[in-house]
Design a protein around this motif. Sequence first.
Motif, PDB file in Angstrom:
ATOM      1  N   ILE A  73     -11.013 -13.758   8.072  1.00  0.00           N
ATOM      2  CA  ILE A  73     -10.405 -12.481   7.499  1.00  0.00           C
ATOM      3  C   ILE A  73      -9.109 -12.448   7.447  1.00  0.00           C
ATOM      4  N   ARG A  74      -8.323 -12.237   6.313  1.00  0.00           N
ATOM      5  CA  ARG A  74      -6.889 -11.862   6.293  1.00  0.00           C
ATOM      6  C   ARG A  74      -6.688 -10.421   5.702  1.00  0.00           C
ATOM      7  N   ILE A  75      -6.062  -9.575   6.354  1.00  0.00           N
ATOM      8  CA  ILE A  75      -5.654  -8.167   5.838  1.00  0.00           C
ATOM      9  C   ILE A  75      -4.518  -8.384   5.334  1.00  0.00           C
ATOM     10  N   CYS A  76      -4.180  -8.143   4.076  1.00  0.00           N
ATOM     11  CA  CYS A  76      -2.676  -7.749   3.538  1.00  0.00           C
ATOM     12  C   CYS A  76      -2.193  -6.623   4.123  1.00  0.00           C
ATOM     13  N   THR A  77      -1.099  -6.665   4.757  1.00  0.00           N
ATOM     14  CA  THR A  77      -0.123  -5.788   5.194  1.00  0.00           C
ATOM     15  C   THR A  77       1.121  -5.623   4.967  1.00  0.00           C
ATOM     16  N   GLY A  78       1.351  -6.058   3.448  1.00  0.00           N
ATOM     17  CA  GLY A  78       2.607  -5.851   2.431  1.00  0.00           C
ATOM     18  C   GLY A  78       2.490  -4.420   2.364  1.00  0.00           C
ATOM     19  N   ARG A  79       3.617  -4.070   1.767  1.00  0.00           N
ATOM     20  CA  ARG A  79       4.146  -2.676   1.492  1.00  0.00           C
ATOM     21  C   ARG A  79       3.206  -1.881   0.583  1.00  0.00           C
ATOM     22  N   SER A  80       2.715  -2.473  -0.194  1.00  0.00           N
ATOM     23  CA  SER A  80       1.736  -1.769  -1.322  1.00  0.00           C
ATOM     24  C   SER A  80       0.331  -1.282  -0.469  1.00  0.00           C
ATOM     25  N   CYS A  81      -0.198  -2.699   0.152  1.00  0.00           N
ATOM     26  CA  CYS A  81      -1.320  -2.403   1.030  1.00  0.00           C
ATOM     27  C   CYS A  81      -1.510  -1.370   2.028  1.00  0.00           C
ATOM     28  N   ARG A  82       0.077  -1.638   2.941  1.00  0.00           N
ATOM     29  CA  ARG A  82       0.209  -0.432   3.967  1.00  0.00           C
ATOM     30  C   ARG A  82       0.048   0.770   3.338  1.00  0.00           C
ATOM     31  N   LEU A  83       0.618   1.144   2.354  1.00  0.00           N
ATOM     32  CA  LEU A  83       0.850   2.574   1.762  1.00  0.00           C
ATOM     33  C   LEU A  83      -0.536   3.011   1.122  1.00  0.00           C
ATOM     34  N   THR A  84      -1.645   1.878   1.065  1.00  0.00           N
ATOM     35  CA  THR A  84      -2.911   2.261   0.604  1.00  0.00           C
ATOM     36  C   THR A  84      -4.087   2.247   1.641  1.00  0.00           C
ATOM     37  N   GLY A  85      -3.572   2.225   2.948  1.00  0.00           N
ATOM     38  CA  GLY A  85      -4.721   2.153   3.784  1.00  0.00           C
ATOM     39  C   GLY A  85      -4.791   0.642   4.645  1.00  0.00           C
ATOM     40  N   ALA A  86      -4.227  -0.112   4.542  1.00  0.00           N
ATOM     41  CA  ALA A  86      -4.650  -1.553   4.959  1.00  0.00           C
ATOM     42  C   ALA A  86      -4.744  -1.531   6.408  1.00  0.00           C
ATOM     43  N   THR A  87      -3.400  -0.631   7.262  1.00  0.00           N
ATOM     44  CA  THR A  87      -3.496  -0.672   8.437  1.00  0.00           C
ATOM     45  C   THR A  87      -4.654   0.109   9.224  1.00  0.00           C
ATOM     46  N   ASP A  88      -5.246   1.070   8.461  1.00  0.00           N
ATOM     47  CA  ASP A  88      -6.111   1.615   9.030  1.00  0.00           C
ATOM     48  C   ASP A  88      -7.600   0.571   9.014  1.00  0.00           C
TER      49      ASP A  88
END
Length: 301
Positions: A73-88
């Motif tokens: 599993i690879r979670i994108c933590t680029g800027r757009s994804c961070r802003l839309t909840g990827a880190t959660d």
Amino acid sequence: MDEGVRSLLERFPSERTWLLPALQAVQEIEGWLSPEALTAVADHVHVPPSEASAIATDFDDGLRLIKPGSHLIRICTGRSCRLTGATDHLRVLEDHLGIACGRTTSDGRITLEEADCLSACSLAPVLEVDGACHGCVTSAAIERFPMWFRTRRAWHVDVDVSDFPKVHAEGQTARERLADLRAQAAARMSGRPAFRFLVQGGTCGEALGAGELVRALRLMAAMRGLAAEVLDGGCHGMCSAGLVVEVQRAGWPPLTFTHLTKDDVPDLLAEVAGGESPLMRFAGVAFLRHLATRSSRASAG
Ligand code: FES
């Protein structure tokens, strides 16, 4: 040394400058960089193993020094994804799996990783499961993650040594070898059609109808008898100006056109093929990169 790694490395010159490409290629076919592979690459390009190891450790995106589990599993933590909840999403998966990001579960089944931008920003947040990309991932979908693997076969690498071109450069010195590489590139270019159209790809391009534009360009170029290749140019970095097309022709600066639709294709081809100072009718002509630089320098001087 593994036979696959050995034959892959034979495709790369034994020079330090090929260290990173060789590491990336080995990971492509092996799925990770084992200590043996690191040593083999280091030997091949004549650097100490510690240098190969340092590059593999410091390189930001995607060199993997731990063997991945059966599922990845690879979670994108680029800027757009961070802003839309990827880190959660990442935190929730870490809790569920009982591992930190970058680790594999103790049964060797699942590896969890961060990824840099997966080039699907308009679908953020994005994650990849066993190589398949999923967009607009919701918290509810994350909660259902144990079901993701019920019927899924173990992840495997499907890249082969033959997928990598052989890079051969003749010459006694680095300068001579560089000249040889340039000559090879020039020969490849001379075999290409006169025109090259690079159409904005990525999810932004797709959302704006890049597929239709590509088809229209190919069809109408063929109807006009124009020697042209039309390619997916990936993200041009000008997502808000889409659709973007870069036109390349030997002797011309690259021309970048913005805000195009498939309906603009006949006029675009007519003017480009006419060879005139192009396309004043297109409000979206963004810039002539080289010329713009020259004229701005001239006015500054
Ligand atoms: S930031 Fe996640 S796909 Fe671009």
